[in-house]
Enzyme design. Sequence first.
Site, short mmCIF file in Angstrom:
data_model
loop_
_atom_site.label_atom_id
_atom_site.label_comp_id
_atom_site.label_asym_id
_atom_site.label_seq_id
_atom_site.Cartn_x
_atom_site.Cartn_y
_atom_site.Cartn_z
N ASP A 1 11.35 -12.75 -7.87
CA ASP A 1 11.90 -14.53 -7.98
C ASP A 1 10.24 -15.11 -7.95
OD1 ASP A 1 14.30 -14.19 -8.88
OD2 ASP A 1 14.96 -14.98 -5.84
N ASP B 1 -11.67 -2.71 13.04
CA ASP B 1 -12.28 -3.10 14.76
C ASP B 1 -10.93 -4.46 14.60
OD1 ASP B 1 -14.45 -2.24 14.13
OD2 ASP B 1 -15.48 -4.43 13.09
N LYS C 1 2.99 0.49 -6.74
CA LYS C 1 4.64 0.58 -5.98
C LYS C 1 4.38 -1.10 -6.15
CE LYS C 1 3.57 5.05 -4.67
NZ LYS C 1 1.68 5.08 -4.89
N HIS D 1 1.83 10.13 4.31
CA HIS D 1 1.84 10.06 2.67
C HIS D 1 1.64 8.37 3.33
CE1 HIS D 1 2.66 8.45 -1.47
NE2 HIS D 1 2.11 9.29 -1.25
N HIS E 1 -0.22 4.14 -10.82
CA HIS E 1 0.18 4.60 -9.40
C HIS E 1 0.40 3.44 -8.29
CE1 HIS E 1 -1.02 6.88 -5.21
NE2 HIS E 1 0.13 8.08 -6.27
N LYS F 1 -0.87 5.07 3.53
CA LYS F 1 -2.59 4.56 3.10
C LYS F 1 -2.69 3.17 3.63
CE LYS F 1 -0.62 6.22 -0.50
NZ LYS F 1 -0.58 7.46 -1.13
#
Length: 504
Positions: free
Chosen positions: A252, A429, A247, A422, A245, A424
Amino acid sequence: MTWNFSSPALELAATSVHPAASFWGIIEPYLTFLFSLSVFLIAFLIVLENRNPSRTVAWLIILNFLPIVGFILYVLIGRNVRKRKLFRHKFISNADVLKKLETRPRPLLKESDFWMYPHLASKRRLLNLMTNVSQSPFTVHNVSRILTNGDETFRQILTDMSKAKDHIHFQFYIIRHDATGQQFKQVLMDKARQGVKVRVIYDGVGSVRLDRAYIAELREAGVEVAAFFPVILPFLNNKLNYRNHRKIVIVDGKIGFVGGLNIGDEYLGKDTRFGFWRDSHVQLEGEAVYLLQNIFLKDWFFITDKSVNSDRYFPPLGEIEGEEIIQIAASGPDSDWELIWQMYFSIIATAQEKIYITSPYFVPDDSITMALKTAALSGLDVRILLPSRPDHQTVFWASRSYFQELLEAGVRFYLYQPGFVHAKILLVDGLVASIGTANMDIRSFQHNFEVNAILYNSSSVAKLEADFFDDLEDSKELTLDDYQRRPWHHRVLESVARLLSPLL
């Protein structure tokens, strides 16, 4: 005139039994016995494995009411021993990449160095915990930049990839062959033709609809492409449950990207089903990119058996203007320790003032639930932002089954209205933020390969918190009274979905 169709031959045929039917009648009791014995043994093994009780009960219920379906599902996705065998050779030591980091002019942050950052004094306990549970070093010399939504994220990734001189590493759960996918494909092909080393990883399930011609064009241009666990027969494949899952984009060895966005038009809000797509990504420069690179190369080795460990992929970084502390936390079924799960719990459990969570899927385990309830009952400001519309029905309804106990403890829930959220994000704090690919659910904790960046007291943490409050302006708060007035059939859907959630 009366027609008589009876004859001795016909009477014999009528009373005789076909040989195949006779054979089936003989073996049927034995097959039934063997199948019943198999189901019983599986149930016995499930109990002996000492799993999470809710997961054990879910499996036993499935085996009891749907024995054939339960038997097949358990054989394919339920056995821990199969998981260990699948990923046995994925273990690659972090020693080499850590040595590369330690030989740089600026060493890694150690526990003894925490005193140098007085602004994180209140998080000394968390820093100690994260040193032990994350299995990821604290990198110090970094610059991060929060990218909000698809337009800004895609524009920045394409810009940086177009400037690549040595290599591009490109990994996504979903790659579409729509207009957005074609745009990325063109840049990847152009850079490969210019002599830049380009590697692409896509997930076999997430990108199951990716056109073969798309992949062929990439390969013809010199791009190396690999699928993570391609699934040809989805219902007869023991790899179906373990998905990559992540991404990740690395340019470089100096610039990296990680976050919630996949590659496709829907992430630009062009899907009429969801409308506006709210998401977040982060661009990194500095030592943390080495850790992202290490994760990509591990995945590449696992699916191709090609070891890539040249110094060209860990180049000297030069002068980094920023002094941001960043960790990269990766987890997956190749480890018996759910590292991101532990990291989430550690961050929540050490909160002192506020906890803000954004997640499209919210199916916490008992430990996360108790940590959130305890924080809210202690007087902390705990807010959770979720979608108002379903993406995956079962997870959507399972999420809502947790609302009442958390609302009663003082947790505040907000449902995003303009489209689908979508991102996450976990914020605590105003000092610590997690941004990456892991949802607040059991699948991300236990089954998927995930990666998150943990940011400490940077301008990016402040930006994420500002974005969170902007999103609350576009959301509707769900009160306990509103929730308790929901239709009766919603209660049924929530209960059934929660029961099945440990198997999702």
